[in-house]
Design an enzyme around this catalytic site. Structure first.
Site, PDB file in Angstrom:
ATOM      1  CE  LYS A  56      -3.783  -2.542   2.341  1.00  0.00           C
ATOM      2  NZ  LYS A  56      -4.736  -2.452   4.241  1.00  0.00           N
ATOM      3  CB  CYS A  74      -1.177   0.902   8.550  1.00  0.00           C
ATOM      4  SG  CYS A  74      -0.159   1.991   8.940  1.00  0.00           S
ATOM      5  CG  ASP A  75      -3.260  -4.835   5.458  1.00  0.00           C
ATOM      6  OD1 ASP A  75      -4.145  -4.269   4.794  1.00  0.00           O
ATOM      7  OD2 ASP A  75      -3.508  -6.165   6.175  1.00  0.00           O
ATOM      8  CB  SER A  76      -4.786  -4.886  11.398  1.00  0.00           C
ATOM      9  OG  SER A  76      -3.973  -2.989  11.532  1.00  0.00           O
ATOM     10  N   GLY A 111       0.489  -4.191  10.820  1.00  0.00           N
ATOM     11  CA  GLY A 111       2.466  -3.622   9.839  1.00  0.00           C
ATOM     12  C   GLY A 111       1.895  -2.664   9.108  1.00  0.00           C
TER      13      GLY A 111
END
Length: 223
Positions: A56, A74-76, A111
């Site tokens: 991203k 960000c990524d969860s 992340g």
């Protein structure tokens, strides 16, 4: 002033940054998360969170609008019983997950990936029009912040009522901590901001690699 771009459409992330006094813009990427995971074959929840955050951030950093800015992606991903869970999207999937999660615990991995899109010294050497010393470092760096989430026992009526609100359908792991879902979380071991979707302390650590202090991003109106 250093410009920060959040490469995420998450209202929770932009709200978190705003409440932390961090001035930022939002620019959403068009990354196909399933395609990225398929390409690299990553299944581990920790690594998947970092991989998607990087995808991203780099997608937005490649856009003309990101020139001269820092980009944070960000990524969860929620890890439960050895499985990785992203957004459930459907009530059926959310219900099945929440029935299993009731009274148990899992780990939410978020992340973060930072890309410095400001001009570097190398860029300045190629551009005689640059009047000032460049600030860019060329940094592209990431980290994962994880927290163990403990859930209260939930009745089927509570689960159905929660799903009916629509809130858990677009959240990693089918829950939030900063919304209605907070009623079902007994405790968090780790950074609670990571559970929301962006760790402010992790962002601070990443900014060091770009030679930027987090206080430089504070909105003057909030000081």
């Amino acid at each position: 002033m250093t410009r920060l771009i959040l490469a995420s459409q998450s209202p929770a992330r932009t709200k978190l940054l705003t409440e932390a006094g961090i001035q930022h813009d939002v620019l959403v990427s068009d990354v196909d998360e399933d395609a990225v995971q398929a390409k690299y074959g990553v299944t581990d929840a920790h690594d998947t969170a970092l991989l998607l955050a990087r995808a991203k951030a780099e997608a937005v950093a490649a856009l003309p609008e990101a020139e001269g800015a820092l980009v944070i992606g960000c990524d969860s991903v929620f890890e439960f019983d050895g499985e990785s869970h992203g957004k459930p999207y459907t009530p059926e999937v959310a219900r099945e997950r929440m029935l299993r999660m009731s009274g148990s615990q899992g780990v939410l991995h978020t992340g973060h990936w930072l890309v410095d899109c400001r001009d570097t010294a190398a860029d300045a050497d190629q551009d005689e029009a640059v009047d000032e010393a460049p600030d860019g470092t060329g940094a592209t760096v990431g980290a994962v912040s994880s927290a163990e989430v403990h859930f209260a026992r939930m009745s089927e009526n509570e689960i159905d009522a929660y799903i009916a609100t629509g809130e858990p359908l677009h959240c990693a792991g089918s829950f939030t901590i900063d919304g209605l879902g907070g009623a079902f979380i007994r405790k968090v071991d780790g950074d609670p901001h990571a559970v929301v979707g962006l760790s402010i302390s992790t962002l601070r650590d990443l900014l060091v690699h770009a030679s930027v202090g987090i206080t430089e991003l504070w909105n003057p109106t909030n000081q």
